[in-house]
Design a protein around this motif. Structure first.
Motif, short mmCIF file in Angstrom:
data_model
loop_
_atom_site.label_atom_id
_atom_site.label_comp_id
_atom_site.label_asym_id
_atom_site.label_seq_id
_atom_site.Cartn_x
_atom_site.Cartn_y
_atom_site.Cartn_z
N SER A 141 0.81 -1.22 0.00
CA SER A 141 0.00 0.00 0.00
C SER A 141 0.85 1.27 0.00
O SER A 141 0.49 2.26 -0.65
CB SER A 141 -0.93 0.00 1.22
OG SER A 141 -1.82 -1.10 1.19
N PHE A 142 1.98 1.25 0.72
CA PHE A 142 2.75 2.48 0.91
C PHE A 142 4.18 2.41 0.38
O PHE A 142 4.81 3.44 0.17
CB PHE A 142 2.80 2.83 2.41
CG PHE A 142 1.45 3.02 3.04
CD1 PHE A 142 0.69 4.14 2.77
CD2 PHE A 142 0.93 2.07 3.89
CE1 PHE A 142 -0.56 4.32 3.34
CE2 PHE A 142 -0.32 2.23 4.47
CZ PHE A 142 -1.07 3.36 4.19
N PHE A 143 4.71 1.19 0.17
CA PHE A 143 6.10 1.06 -0.27
C PHE A 143 6.18 0.03 -1.40
O PHE A 143 7.06 -0.82 -1.42
CB PHE A 143 6.98 0.62 0.90
CG PHE A 143 6.81 1.46 2.14
CD1 PHE A 143 7.49 2.65 2.30
CD2 PHE A 143 5.94 1.05 3.15
CE1 PHE A 143 7.34 3.42 3.44
CE2 PHE A 143 5.77 1.81 4.29
CZ PHE A 143 6.46 3.01 4.44
N GLY A 144 5.25 0.11 -2.34
CA GLY A 144 5.11 -0.92 -3.34
C GLY A 144 5.94 -0.77 -4.59
O GLY A 144 5.82 -1.58 -5.51
N LEU A 145 6.80 0.27 -4.66
CA LEU A 145 7.64 0.44 -5.85
C LEU A 145 8.76 -0.60 -5.86
O LEU A 145 9.21 -1.03 -4.79
CB LEU A 145 8.22 1.84 -5.88
CG LEU A 145 7.18 2.97 -6.01
CD1 LEU A 145 7.83 4.33 -5.83
CD2 LEU A 145 6.47 2.88 -7.35
N PRO A 146 9.22 -1.03 -7.02
CA PRO A 146 10.22 -2.11 -7.08
C PRO A 146 11.54 -1.74 -6.44
O PRO A 146 12.31 -2.64 -6.10
CB PRO A 146 10.38 -2.37 -8.59
CG PRO A 146 9.87 -1.14 -9.26
CD PRO A 146 8.78 -0.61 -8.38
N TRP A 147 11.83 -0.45 -6.25
CA TRP A 147 13.09 -0.05 -5.62
C TRP A 147 12.88 0.30 -4.14
O TRP A 147 13.73 0.97 -3.54
CB TRP A 147 13.73 1.12 -6.36
CG TRP A 147 12.79 2.22 -6.76
CD1 TRP A 147 12.15 2.35 -7.97
CD2 TRP A 147 12.39 3.35 -5.97
NE1 TRP A 147 11.37 3.48 -7.97
CE2 TRP A 147 11.50 4.12 -6.76
CE3 TRP A 147 12.68 3.78 -4.68
CZ2 TRP A 147 10.91 5.29 -6.29
CZ3 TRP A 147 12.10 4.96 -4.22
CH2 TRP A 147 11.23 5.69 -5.03
N GLN A 148 11.79 -0.16 -3.54
CA GLN A 148 11.56 0.02 -2.12
C GLN A 148 11.56 -1.35 -1.43
O GLN A 148 11.10 -2.34 -2.00
CB GLN A 148 10.23 0.74 -1.87
CG GLN A 148 10.24 2.20 -2.31
CD GLN A 148 8.91 2.89 -2.07
OE1 GLN A 148 7.84 2.32 -2.33
NE2 GLN A 148 8.96 4.13 -1.59
N CYS A 149 12.04 -1.39 -0.20
CA CYS A 149 12.18 -2.65 0.51
C CYS A 149 11.66 -2.51 1.94
O CYS A 149 11.36 -1.41 2.42
CB CYS A 149 13.64 -3.12 0.53
SG CYS A 149 14.73 -2.06 1.52
N ALA A 150 11.56 -3.65 2.62
CA ALA A 150 11.17 -3.70 4.03
C ALA A 150 12.30 -4.36 4.81
O ALA A 150 12.72 -5.48 4.49
CB ALA A 150 9.87 -4.48 4.20
#
Length: 269
Positions: free
Chosen positions: A144-153
């Motif tokens: 929902s909030f960090f769904g771009l391919p260059w974002q991680c958890a």
């Protein structure tokens, strides 16, 4: 790696990042060599701050965002995590954490004030004693909030000291191998466990939804004592059957006792 394929399949302009005109930077000493894959590089100073924040709440989950940008070197594009912003005013419990409106307002204020030229490249949160994985709620928040391919958890367990980096797409989480840039020393103390290589992750069992640990198997009983126990029970059963037969025979010989016909027939064979 799924993230690499996603980045390569995206248009050259993805999520505000133009992959054809990335800034070229040279990063410092890494925990592992760079490859041509799209990789996440986390500064040791960032991990140190995540550890301090997570260790301050050993029971309830806490969260924050990862700040950095997407760059390029001689191997190709990569995401560099350079700073964190702690998720103040977030609500956390032993099982989950939530970004509130006040949390986002605080994050945006610091982004504008301190990091106007950087981006939010992901988020972090803790799993105190639960192990390293993304729960269903974590996957929902990530997409929902960090769904771009260059974002991680980034997930950190303050009780075990283990940490890992994940991405999530289409309701499924993927654990990634990330690199650490040694911009400062790691604190002395218990060892930290970084993300496993992809082949080791594929062979490792999935964590449990609640504790992330599997219960040890029950110890096997000694086969010798099991055999003796079965013989002992058989002997007791035979002894009771013999005593019952003798008691019926005695009752048949007592004239003043009326014995039902079916019992007499059974006693006589």
């Amino acid at each position: 790696m799924g993230v690499t394929q996603t980045v390569e399949n995206e248009a050259t302009f993805s999520g505000g990042v133009n992959f054809e005109h990335l800034q070229r930077v040279k990063i410092g000493a890494l925990s592992r060599p760079r490859t041509a894959d799209f990789q996440f590089v986390v500064r040791q100073s960032v991990l140190n701050r995540v550890h301090v924040h997570g260790d301050s709440s050993p029971r309830a989950e806490i969260c924050g965002v990862l700040v950095g940008d997407v760059y390029r070197d001689e191997f190709g594009p990569f995401a560099l995590v350079e700073h964190i912003i702690e998720g103040q005013a977030s609500t956390g419990s032993a099982g989950q954490v939530t970004f509130t409106a006040d949390t986002w307002q605080h994050i945006q204020l610091l982004m504008d004030r301190q990091y106007p030229d950087l981006r939010i490249v992901g988020w972090y949160h803790t799993h105190p004693g639960h192990g390293i994985f993304l729960s269903d709620m974590d996957i929902f928040l990530h997409e929902s909030f960090f769904g771009l391919p260059w974002q991680c958890a980034l997930v950190y367990d303050p009780q075990s000291g283990e940490e890992g980096v994940f991405s999530a797409q289409h309701g499924k989480a993927e654990r990634l191998e990330f690199l650490t840039e040694s911009d400062e020393a790691a604190p002395a103390g218990r060892p930290r466990h970084s993300a496993l290589p992809a082949e080791e992750v594929a062979q490792s069992p999935a964590p449990a939804a609640t504790t992330g640990k599997t219960a040890p198997p029950y110890p096997r009983k000694n086969r010798w004592w099991g055999t003796i126990g079965r013989f002992f029970l058989a002997f007791i059963g035979l002894l009771l059957f013999t005593c019952m037969g003798a008691l019926l025979g005695l009752l048949l010989r007592l004239e003043h006792v009326t014995i039902p016909d079916w019992i007499q027939r059974m006693a006589r064979g």
